[in-house]
Design a protein around this motif. Sequence first.
Motif, short mmCIF file in Angstrom:
data_model
loop_
_atom_site.label_atom_id
_atom_site.label_comp_id
_atom_site.label_asym_id
_atom_site.label_seq_id
_atom_site.Cartn_x
_atom_site.Cartn_y
_atom_site.Cartn_z
N VAL A 161 0.83 -1.21 0.00
CA VAL A 161 0.00 0.00 0.00
C VAL A 161 0.86 1.26 0.00
O VAL A 161 0.52 2.27 -0.62
CB VAL A 161 -0.94 0.00 1.23
CG1 VAL A 161 -1.74 1.30 1.30
CG2 VAL A 161 -1.88 -1.21 1.16
N PRO B 115 -3.32 -2.63 5.92
CA PRO B 115 -3.60 -1.70 4.81
C PRO B 115 -4.58 -0.59 5.18
O PRO B 115 -4.48 0.53 4.68
CB PRO B 115 -4.19 -2.61 3.73
CG PRO B 115 -3.66 -3.95 4.03
CD PRO B 115 -3.56 -4.03 5.53
N SER C 291 -1.99 -3.58 -5.42
CA SER C 291 -2.33 -2.16 -5.34
C SER C 291 -1.74 -1.40 -6.52
O SER C 291 -2.40 -0.56 -7.14
CB SER C 291 -1.82 -1.57 -4.02
OG SER C 291 -2.15 -0.21 -3.89
N THR D 171 -3.75 0.58 -9.69
CA THR D 171 -3.56 1.99 -10.01
C THR D 171 -3.06 2.18 -11.45
O THR D 171 -3.51 3.10 -12.15
CB THR D 171 -2.55 2.64 -9.04
OG1 THR D 171 -1.32 1.90 -9.05
CG2 THR D 171 -3.10 2.65 -7.62
N ALA E 67 -7.23 1.83 -4.13
CA ALA E 67 -6.43 0.60 -4.28
C ALA E 67 -6.10 0.01 -2.92
O ALA E 67 -6.15 -1.22 -2.72
CB ALA E 67 -5.15 0.89 -5.06
N ALA E 68 -5.77 0.88 -1.95
CA ALA E 68 -5.47 0.40 -0.59
C ALA E 68 -6.69 -0.28 0.02
O ALA E 68 -6.57 -1.32 0.69
CB ALA E 68 -5.02 1.56 0.28
N MET F 138 -7.12 -3.72 -1.55
CA MET F 138 -6.14 -4.68 -1.06
C MET F 138 -6.46 -5.11 0.37
O MET F 138 -6.22 -6.26 0.75
CB MET F 138 -4.73 -4.08 -1.12
CG MET F 138 -4.22 -3.88 -2.54
SD MET F 138 -4.57 -5.27 -3.66
CE MET F 138 -3.75 -6.61 -2.83
#
Length: 391
Positions: free
Chosen positions: A26, A142, A230, A234, A244-245, A248
Amino acid sequence: MITMLLLGVIYLSFISLGLPDAILGVAIPSIVVEWGVSVSSFGIIPIIVTMGTTISSFMSGWVIKKLGTGKIAWLSSLMTGGSILGMSFAPSFLWMLPFVLPLGLGAGAVDAALNNYVALHFKARHMNWLHSFWGMGATLGPLVMGSAILHSSWHTGYRTIGIIQLSLSVILLAALPLWKRHIPVLSTARIDTEKTSSSGGELHIRGVKSSVAIMLLYVAGEVGVGLWGSTYLTIVHGYTLEAAASWMSMYYGGITAGRFLSGFVSIRMSNRSMIRMGILLSLSAALLLMLPLPPLLTGFLLIGIGLGFAPIFPSMIHETPVRFGSAASAKIIGFLMGFGYIGAALTQPFLGFVIDYLDAAYFPVIISLLIAAQLLFTEHLNRITGDKEKV
């Protein structure tokens, strides 16, 4: 009562073990922006971690005899907490690297020690639930890092997780007397007493090398998705860093939820069936990820991969004393841990190179190949180790 308290301590130890595992993936996009290093540079970090985890995993049989599982859990939490806290103050990429080795050393021995302890003394459901608590830590990591990046910086994320780890180590220190009080209780527990010997050592026992290959491939795939997923979201699908974090975190949430459910399913289903089912589910999700699908669906497919991954690791560990005998299980589980980390270390720089210099769209192809190879080795292992299973 002692058994329940000790299970709580073991579960807490696995939360501690999971916390650091997903935070680097992350943090990478933010660190790249701050320090101007290439994405592929971060491939060296799994290599250094693996040096530590491999050394401590291969030595775990000896360390368990010298210190005992309880002290290993406490020392691991202390080492990883100090390491992560040190990384939070790093002013450059090179300054971060010295703190990575103790992170690996702390994780390797406790991973092998706790897995062996539960494999010998508890049922399959407890092994799956144990690893669901690892997933809780890996899911929380994360979320903490994503929130820190959104409101402050990745430095704050590492600092927060380091403080949490050190706080957990205080609890584990206070719980050390439980392990001594629990030993007599376990003397009558269900323990497979079959002994398998080999003149060439544990690695030469029939089937051990196939087990090692499965674990190597599995950890490579799980860590590969966790570290580079992640970045894949992106670059290929245009997710923001925060989104994205979150996805994940949900990937690790899928592993966590899957292992919690697997604890109940394992009451009716054998370890080997659980492994096969998990591989087929994760492979299906990884293959679908290669299709030109809407970005939102890719996030759900990553969760699907996590759900498939869920029962594989704990079922492999829990089946080890049955396949190879309880006398050899501690060393063999140490081998599985060590070679699993080696698989992760070898794969991660390769994935970083592919994403950085070729095309991030190849990411699901590589993950699919890793999972497909697991299936082949798993079926081979089942054939050569017979039909006996632990439920």
